[in-house]
Structure formats: structure tokens, C-alpha cells
Design a protein around this motif. Structure first.
Motif, PDB file in Angstrom:
ATOM      1  N   LYS A 184       0.923  -1.157   0.040  1.00  0.00           N
ATOM      2  CA  LYS A 184       0.010  -0.096   0.063  1.00  0.00           C
ATOM      3  C   LYS A 184       0.823   1.214  -0.016  1.00  0.00           C
ATOM      4  CE  LYS A 184      -3.951  -2.141   2.207  1.00  0.00           C
ATOM      5  NZ  LYS A 184      -4.886  -2.011   3.675  1.00  0.00           N
ATOM      6  N   ILE A 185       2.168   1.088   0.056  1.00  0.00           N
ATOM      7  CA  ILE A 185       3.244   2.291   0.011  1.00  0.00           C
ATOM      8  C   ILE A 185       3.706   2.161  -1.454  1.00  0.00           C
ATOM      9  CG2 ILE A 185       5.171   3.353   0.689  1.00  0.00           C
ATOM     10  CD1 ILE A 185       3.197   3.168   2.869  1.00  0.00           C
ATOM     11  N   ASP A 186       3.624   3.274  -2.022  1.00  0.00           N
ATOM     12  CA  ASP A 186       4.047   3.377  -3.724  1.00  0.00           C
ATOM     13  C   ASP A 186       5.507   3.492  -3.675  1.00  0.00           C
ATOM     14  OD1 ASP A 186       1.546   3.345  -5.207  1.00  0.00           O
ATOM     15  OD2 ASP A 186       1.043   4.794  -3.893  1.00  0.00           O
ATOM     16  N   VAL A 187       6.073   4.629  -2.862  1.00  0.00           N
ATOM     17  CA  VAL A 187       7.489   4.957  -2.979  1.00  0.00           C
ATOM     18  C   VAL A 187       8.234   5.178  -1.185  1.00  0.00           C
ATOM     19  CG1 VAL A 187       9.198   6.882  -3.333  1.00  0.00           C
ATOM     20  CG2 VAL A 187       7.475   6.165  -5.031  1.00  0.00           C
ATOM     21  N   VAL A 188       9.267   4.681  -1.478  1.00  0.00           N
ATOM     22  CA  VAL A 188       9.923   4.880   0.230  1.00  0.00           C
ATOM     23  C   VAL A 188      11.174   6.012  -0.223  1.00  0.00           C
ATOM     24  CG1 VAL A 188      11.173   3.853   2.119  1.00  0.00           C
ATOM     25  CG2 VAL A 188       9.130   2.734   0.990  1.00  0.00           C
ATOM     26  N   VAL A 189      11.241   6.801   0.563  1.00  0.00           N
ATOM     27  CA  VAL A 189      12.555   7.822   0.241  1.00  0.00           C
ATOM     28  C   VAL A 189      13.504   7.644   1.485  1.00  0.00           C
ATOM     29  CG1 VAL A 189      13.095  10.137   0.084  1.00  0.00           C
ATOM     30  CG2 VAL A 189      11.129   9.244  -1.064  1.00  0.00           C
ATOM     31  N   PHE A 190      14.728   7.530   1.075  1.00  0.00           N
ATOM     32  CA  PHE A 190      15.839   7.366   2.151  1.00  0.00           C
ATOM     33  C   PHE A 190      16.369   8.668   2.226  1.00  0.00           C
ATOM     34  CE2 PHE A 190      14.684   3.039   1.488  1.00  0.00           C
ATOM     35  CZ  PHE A 190      14.368   2.369   2.997  1.00  0.00           C
ATOM     36  N   THR A 191      16.680   9.196   3.348  1.00  0.00           N
ATOM     37  CA  THR A 191      17.309  10.788   3.305  1.00  0.00           C
ATOM     38  C   THR A 191      18.774  10.787   3.730  1.00  0.00           C
ATOM     39  OG1 THR A 191      16.360  11.206   5.382  1.00  0.00           O
ATOM     40  CG2 THR A 191      15.174  11.956   3.372  1.00  0.00           C
ATOM     41  N   SER A 192      19.331   9.420   4.323  1.00  0.00           N
ATOM     42  CA  SER A 192      20.789   9.233   4.686  1.00  0.00           C
ATOM     43  C   SER A 192      21.290   7.848   4.848  1.00  0.00           C
ATOM     44  CB  SER A 192      21.077   9.923   6.187  1.00  0.00           C
ATOM     45  OG  SER A 192      20.439   9.285   7.110  1.00  0.00           O
ATOM     46  N   ALA A 193      22.543   7.649   4.883  1.00  0.00           N
ATOM     47  CA  ALA A 193      23.021   6.086   5.074  1.00  0.00           C
ATOM     48  C   ALA A 193      22.383   5.663   6.353  1.00  0.00           C
ATOM     49  CB  ALA A 193      24.537   6.229   4.740  1.00  0.00           C
ATOM     50  N   SER A 194      22.759   6.699   7.464  1.00  0.00           N
ATOM     51  CA  SER A 194      22.360   5.958   8.843  1.00  0.00           C
ATOM     52  C   SER A 194      20.680   5.723   8.628  1.00  0.00           C
ATOM     53  CB  SER A 194      22.604   7.123   9.655  1.00  0.00           C
ATOM     54  OG  SER A 194      22.043   8.111   9.562  1.00  0.00           O
ATOM     55  N   ASN A 195      19.882   6.398   8.167  1.00  0.00           N
ATOM     56  CA  ASN A 195      18.426   6.174   7.990  1.00  0.00           C
ATOM     57  C   ASN A 195      18.318   4.725   7.272  1.00  0.00           C
ATOM     58  OD1 ASN A 195      16.827   8.054   9.095  1.00  0.00           O
ATOM     59  ND2 ASN A 195      17.243   9.376   7.433  1.00  0.00           N
ATOM     60  N   VAL A 196      19.212   4.383   6.241  1.00  0.00           N
ATOM     61  CA  VAL A 196      18.975   3.178   5.681  1.00  0.00           C
ATOM     62  C   VAL A 196      19.144   1.912   6.782  1.00  0.00           C
ATOM     63  CG1 VAL A 196      19.872   1.484   3.928  1.00  0.00           C
ATOM     64  CG2 VAL A 196      19.378   3.792   3.254  1.00  0.00           C
ATOM     65  N   ARG A 197      20.237   2.042   7.305  1.00  0.00           N
ATOM     66  CA  ARG A 197      20.776   1.209   8.556  1.00  0.00           C
ATOM     67  C   ARG A 197      19.632   0.944   9.517  1.00  0.00           C
ATOM     68  NH1 ARG A 197      25.921   3.624   7.402  1.00  0.00           N
ATOM     69  NH2 ARG A 197      25.710   5.155   8.988  1.00  0.00           N
ATOM     70  N   SER A 198      19.128   1.918  10.190  1.00  0.00           N
ATOM     71  CA  SER A 198      18.352   1.864  11.227  1.00  0.00           C
ATOM     72  C   SER A 198      17.060   1.508  10.769  1.00  0.00           C
ATOM     73  CB  SER A 198      18.073   3.323  11.633  1.00  0.00           C
ATOM     74  OG  SER A 198      19.257   3.798  12.478  1.00  0.00           O
ATOM     75  N   PHE A 199      16.667   1.850   9.515  1.00  0.00           N
ATOM     76  CA  PHE A 199      15.420   1.437   8.872  1.00  0.00           C
ATOM     77  C   PHE A 199      15.341  -0.166   8.885  1.00  0.00           C
ATOM     78  CE2 PHE A 199      12.724  -0.197   5.208  1.00  0.00           C
ATOM     79  CZ  PHE A 199      11.605   0.618   5.200  1.00  0.00           C
ATOM     80  N   PHE A 200      16.201  -0.904   7.966  1.00  0.00           N
ATOM     81  CA  PHE A 200      16.267  -2.248   8.038  1.00  0.00           C
ATOM     82  C   PHE A 200      16.549  -3.001   9.427  1.00  0.00           C
ATOM     83  CE2 PHE A 200      16.966  -1.012   3.857  1.00  0.00           C
ATOM     84  CZ  PHE A 200      16.106  -1.832   2.939  1.00  0.00           C
ATOM     85  N   GLU A 201      17.190  -2.322  10.281  1.00  0.00           N
ATOM     86  CA  GLU A 201      17.148  -3.023  11.761  1.00  0.00           C
ATOM     87  C   GLU A 201      15.774  -2.981  12.392  1.00  0.00           C
ATOM     88  OE1 GLU A 201      19.311  -1.600  15.996  1.00  0.00           O
ATOM     89  OE2 GLU A 201      20.247  -0.892  14.132  1.00  0.00           O
ATOM     90  N   ILE A 202      15.190  -1.970  12.393  1.00  0.00           N
ATOM     91  CA  ILE A 202      13.666  -1.934  12.774  1.00  0.00           C
ATOM     92  C   ILE A 202      12.768  -3.105  11.808  1.00  0.00           C
ATOM     93  CG2 ILE A 202      11.551  -0.551  13.071  1.00  0.00           C
ATOM     94  CD1 ILE A 202      13.449   2.057  13.515  1.00  0.00           C
ATOM     95  N   ALA A 203      13.055  -2.853  10.592  1.00  0.00           N
ATOM     96  CA  ALA A 203      12.030  -3.926  10.026  1.00  0.00           C
ATOM     97  C   ALA A 203      12.180  -5.283  10.374  1.00  0.00           C
ATOM     98  CB  ALA A 203      12.411  -3.702   8.524  1.00  0.00           C
ATOM     99  N   GLU A 204      13.715  -5.550  10.517  1.00  0.00           N
ATOM    100  CA  GLU A 204      13.875  -7.022  10.883  1.00  0.00           C
ATOM    101  C   GLU A 204      13.162  -7.405  12.265  1.00  0.00           C
ATOM    102  OE1 GLU A 204      18.322  -6.893  10.898  1.00  0.00           O
ATOM    103  OE2 GLU A 204      18.286  -7.282   8.577  1.00  0.00           O
ATOM    104  N   LYS A 205      13.458  -6.481  13.176  1.00  0.00           N
ATOM    105  CA  LYS A 205      12.657  -6.665  14.538  1.00  0.00           C
ATOM    106  C   LYS A 205      11.101  -7.021  14.303  1.00  0.00           C
ATOM    107  CE  LYS A 205      15.688  -3.855  17.167  1.00  0.00           C
ATOM    108  NZ  LYS A 205      16.054  -2.375  17.900  1.00  0.00           N
ATOM    109  N   LEU A 206      10.496  -6.341  13.227  1.00  0.00           N
ATOM    110  CA  LEU A 206       8.997  -6.464  12.932  1.00  0.00           C
ATOM    111  C   LEU A 206       8.925  -7.752  12.117  1.00  0.00           C
ATOM    112  CD1 LEU A 206       8.178  -2.588  12.353  1.00  0.00           C
ATOM    113  CD2 LEU A 206       7.569  -4.057  14.358  1.00  0.00           C
TER     114      LEU A 206
END
Length: 257
Positions: A184-206
Motif C-alpha cells: 500500500k506504499i508506492d515509494v519509500v524515500v531514504f534521506t541518509s545512509a544512517s536512515n537506511v541502516r536503522s530502517f532495516f534494523e527496525i524492519a527486521e525486528k518487526l
């Protein structure tokens, strides 16, 4: 004519930090989901360290690598910071950083490309051998800028004003994660390398890191972090939030990136 009607775009920033993104997407008829991937933790003694270094070494340049660095430094030591930079050539890595400096009456120049690469390109236009530069920035900053400037013969001081830590997996994150898995999400915008790392860390927890949406990176170092994870992505030509929105419009209209 608005170009994102009925589209849902997510950005890896808090609602407060995503104000410009909200305005641009709303103007285009789209909807925004903001998910905070990192939390900013100021380093308590870093501002004083910065002022001490500038006073002692009289740097030729001061390069601000983010608006966040400006807010932290000037928020803690506004008058002293303005005075300390009076005789220093100030560089802002991008428009938002320059706008933040202007709030404090500090004029700054910008590189053509809004990134560490652009900073190096700007300074490489002249002989910099023996020149001194100080860069107030994030503790998660990469090594590229400092290394490249040293190769130009410059003396580089980095002051880490803040660090980023992974945000908590809140209810908002759980809702976003479900939307992502349900496509239901068309686009995900990443605004920094640290955001990428943390995004996937949180997603893995979920429970899952699958992204069915199109992925947009704001710049080269963010792209490199996505590439490490094998994530297909597109990079904005203009390394700004507006640049990512324009790219999203082209992608969702089926045009070439």
C-alpha cells in the motif's frame, strides 16, 4: 496539474523533520507516511570543542554537512558561534543547511552538488595546500570528505556534534510495516545512509525487510548503503527533498528516472 494523486509516499524522517516533504507531496495530490528511523543525540561538550578549535586554529573554511549540525551548534552557543565564524569562509552542503545558517545571520556558499562529493569538488577548484577546514557533523558521518580533503593538502578537523541511534519500533512503525507488506506504499524515500541502516534494523525486528515499493535515495552515500543490501533503487539527480519528489513523479508516471 498535480502528479501524485492517490499515491502514498513514505519518508524515513519524523513528522517534524518531514515538513517540506509533506508540503510538496500534498501540493502534488499525494499522501505522506513519515517513519522516524533515527533519533538525534547531541554530544554535550562538542559545541565547546568546536569553538575552542576555531579560536585556536583560525580555520580558513567551515563546512556544515547538515541543517541538524547548524541547529545544535547555534542553539547551544549562538552568539559565540556567529562571532567565531566571522572571518571564516562558511560552506553549506545544501539549501536547507544554508537556510538554517541564514536564520543566524551567517552567509554561506554551496557546492554545485549537494553532498560530500560536491564539497570536495568545490574546494578542489583552487590550490588548498596548507589550508585548514573544520567540519561540524554527525558521528555517523562517512570518511570520504575528510580523506579527500586531506589529499588536497588540507588540514581537516571534524567535530561530531551529534550521533544517531535507531528509533524505537512504535505503533506508527507497525502500521507502516503492515502497509509496506500489503503493498500500500508506492515509494519509500531514504534521506541518509544512517536512515537506511536503522530502517532495516527496525524492519527486521518487526519480522520482514521486504520492500515492494519503489525506493528513492537522496544521494550517493545513501545509494551505496542501499546497494550493500541489494536494494534496487533510484537516486535523485538533485540531492534534496524536492529532488526526490520530482523523481517520484517521473517514476510513478512511468517516465525515465
Amino acid at each position: 496539474m498535480p502528479g501524485l494523486e492517490g499515491k502514498v509516499l513514505a519518508v524515513t524522517r519524523s513528522k517534524k523533520e518531514a515538513g517540506e516533504f509533506f508540503q510538496l507531496i500534498k501540493k502534488e495530490g499525494g499522501r505522506v507516511v513519515a517513519v522516524q528511523a533515527i533519533e538525534i543525540i547531541p554530544e554535550t561538550e562538542a559545541a565547546d570543542k568546536f569553538l575552542k578549535l576555531v579560536s585556536e586554529k583560525e580555520h580558513d573554511y567551515c563546512a556544515f554537512m547538515s541543517a541538524q549540525a547548524v541547529r545544535i551548534l547555534f542553539g547551544r552557543r549562538r552568539k559565540k558561534a556567529v562571532s567565531a565564524l566571522a572571518n571564516t569562509w562558511v560552506i553549506a552542503v545544501g539549501p536547507k543547511t544554508r537556510q538554517e545558517l541564514q536564520k543566524y545571520g551567517v552567509k554561506a556558499v554551496m557546492p554545485r552538488r549537494y553532498s560530500s562529493i560536491g564539497l570536495v569538488e568545490l574546494l578542489a577548484k583552487k590550490d588548498q595546500n596548507g589550508k585548514k577546514i573544520i567540519m561540524p557533523r554527525s558521528g555517523e558521518a562517512g570518511e570520504y570528505a575528510a580523506g579527500a580533503l586531506q589529499k588536497l593538502g588540507m588540514e581537516v578537523d571534524e567535530v561530531f556534534l551529534y550521533r544517531a541511534r535507531t528509533a524505537r519500533a512504535t505503533r506508527a512503525w507497525e502500521k507502516f510495516h503492515a502497509m509496506l507488506l500489503e503493498e500500500k506504499i508506492d515509494v519509500v524515500v531514504f534521506t541518509s545512509a544512517s536512515n537506511v541502516r536503522s530502517f532495516f534494523e527496525i524492519a527486521e525486528k518487526l519480522g520482514s525487510v521486504r520492500i515492494g515499493a519503489k525506493v528513492i535515495s537522496i544521494g550517493p552515500f545513501t545509494s551505496a548503503e542501499l546497494a550493500k543490501r541489494g536494494i534496487e533503487h533510484y537516486e535523485a539527480r538533485d540531492h534534496t527533498i524536492e529532488g526526490t519528489v520530482q523523481l517520484a513523479k517521473r517514476l510513478l508516471r512511468g517516465r525515465s528516472a
